[in-house]
Each structure stands twice: as structure tokens, then as C-alpha cells.
Write a protein that holds these residues in place. Structure first.
Motif, short mmCIF file in Angstrom:
data_model
loop_
_atom_site.label_atom_id
_atom_site.label_comp_id
_atom_site.label_asym_id
_atom_site.label_seq_id
_atom_site.Cartn_x
_atom_site.Cartn_y
_atom_site.Cartn_z
N ASP A 103 0.83 -1.21 0.00
CA ASP A 103 0.00 0.00 0.00
C ASP A 103 0.86 1.26 0.00
O ASP A 103 0.64 2.18 -0.79
N HIS B 41 -0.40 4.83 -1.03
CA HIS B 41 -1.53 4.87 -0.11
C HIS B 41 -1.04 4.60 1.32
O HIS B 41 -0.13 3.79 1.52
N HIS C 116 -3.50 0.20 5.13
CA HIS C 116 -4.83 -0.01 5.67
C HIS C 116 -4.75 -0.30 7.17
O HIS C 116 -3.84 -0.97 7.64
#
Length: 249
Positions: free
Chosen positions: A216, A221, A224
Motif C-alpha cells: 500500500d 496509499h 490499511h
């Protein structure tokens, strides 16, 4: 306080020298991950992006997997067998009767192993950059994911070391944990190519969560929350259990 820091530093220096004197372990911990990445990168088809891989190349998928490889190797194979060998030979018992308490060994070994894993990850990142894999686009998320992954792997390794009776048993139990962890991290079949059910199971393993969090952050990003919480839970629960169950003799 200064005496404790000095003792930990001396122990870490000695352990690092012993580690580097084992060429096979040093090779697989430091050189093998980036070497495998380079070998895969020499295959043109693996450097091409694909819509089936969410616009990534196979090399981009393997970079975070190989970043986790050294953590698994050191945490699940190196740490348990080494501490079990020290217990078996009476090293921990003798340390408990000296000013250098056995607990300081943890303070030397764990940061040393994390440092070795950090060098390995840096080599993978640089090797990937040479092959067209971009640098992690979310560096803070990448750092957080790596720290939590290291804490989780080392905690699981300490838990194994807490109950194995010998170095041979440490190697055996470590291997039993290592190969399933590698499976769920995606080294044989990247998670993007595996069935959804296996991915969901892998999300709740330390290796699967580590690869997902690093992937990620590599793609820009922030990792999570499920992956980060999974790693933190393994670090706290396995580390706490290891502290309670660890035998010095």
C-alpha cells in the motif's frame, strides 16, 4: 544507565560479528532478496505492467514480498535457534549470575536483527529502482509498516524461543512457521494472483499483513488500518506471551 547502554552496545557488536562470520546466513539475509529481485527483473515480461495486476508489474509485486523475507528469516529462524542454543549451552544461566543480565541480550539481538533487515530492505528498494520499480510513494507509511512488521516477526520469534528445548528444535519449529508465512506473503504466488479466500486468510497473518501494508505505502496509499492493527496485535500478544513464558535455563 550508561553502563547498561555500553553493555548492550558491546553485546550487539559481538553478535553482529558472529552473524557475519556465518556466510550462508549473511547471504540469505542480505544478498538473496535483492539478488532474486534482479534475477526476476532480467525477464522482460515481469517488468511489464498489466491491468490484471492493477497496473503494476510482477517485479513491483515482489519488491515488498522480498522486503519481508529477511524479517521472516531472522525472526522465525535466526532468533529462536540462537536463543535456544544459548539456553542449551548454559550461556543464559551464566549471564544471569553476571552484571550483564540475560534481558540485555534481547536489547542487543532484536535491534541488531532489525538493523540487518533494514539494510536488506534498502538494497531491495535500490535494486527495484534500478529495475524501474519506483521508490515507496508514502515513505512515512512505509516506515510505520516496516517497524510494526519487524516488531511482529521478532515477537513471534521470541515466543518460539520461549518454549523450544534446543537449537535443533528451534530450527524445526521456526521452519514450520516460516514456510506457511512465506506462502501467505506471496513469494510463490503473489497475493494479487491468488484466490480471494487465501488473501483474506493471509490478511490476518503477520507476513500477509506486512506485505499488504508495505505494498500500500509503496503505491502511495497509507497502509490499511486492518494490516497495521494485525501487526500491532501480533507484536503485543506474542511479545507479552514470550516475556511471561521465556525460560533462562
Amino acid at each position: 544507565m550508561n553502563h547498561t547502554v555500553h553493555a548492550v552496545r558491546r553485546l550487539a557488536t559481538v553478535e553482529a560479528r558472529l552473524f557475519l562470520r556465518d556466510p550462508l546466513t549473511a547471504f540469505f539475509s542480505l544478498v538473496f532478496p535483492v539478488l532474486l529481485l534482479v534475477v526476476l527483473g532480467c525477464i522482460p515480461a515481469l517488468r511489464r505492467t498489466s491491468p490484471d495486476l492493477h497496473g503494476m508489474s510482477t517485479i513491483q509485486l515482489y519488491a515488498p514480498i522480498l522486503a519481508v523475507f529477511t524479517l521472516l528469516l531472522l525472526g522465525l529462524n535466526g532468533l529462536p535457534s540462537l536463543l535456544a542454543a544459548y539456553r542449551e549451552r548454559g550461556v543464559l544461566r551464566r549471564m544471569s549470575a553476571s552484571p550483564v543480565r540475560p534481558g540485555l541480550l534481547f536489547g542487543a539481538l532484536v535491534p541488531m536483527y532489525v538493523g540487518i533487515a533494514s539494510v536488506s530492505v534498502l538494497l531491495v528498494v535500490l535494486g527495484g529502482l534500478a529495475l524501474g520499480v519506483p521508490l515507496p510513494r508514502q515513505p512515512l507509511g512505509f516506515l510505520l509498516a516496516f517497524v510494526l512488521a519487524a516488531a511482529a516477526m521478532m515477537s513471534v520469534g521470541l515466543l518460539i524461543a520461549a518454549f523450544v528445548p534446543s537449537a535443533k528444535a528451534g530450527n524445526a519449529v521456526g521452519a514450520l512457521a516460516f514456510f506457511p508465512m512465506m506462502f501467505f506473503s506471496g513469494i510463490w504466488l503473489p497475493r494479487e494472483m491468488s484466490p480471494a479466500l487465501l488473501d483474506r486468510i493471509g490478511d490476518f497473518t503477520p507476513s500477509g499483513a506486512a506485505v499488504q501494508a508495505l505494498q500500500d505505502s509503496w503505491n502511495g496509499h497509507f497502509p490499511h488500518a486492518v494490516a497495521l492493527l494485525t501487526l500491532a496485535a501480533y507484536a503485543v500478544l506474542a511479545g507479552g506471551a514470550a516475556a511471561k513464558l521465556f525460560r533462562w535455563e
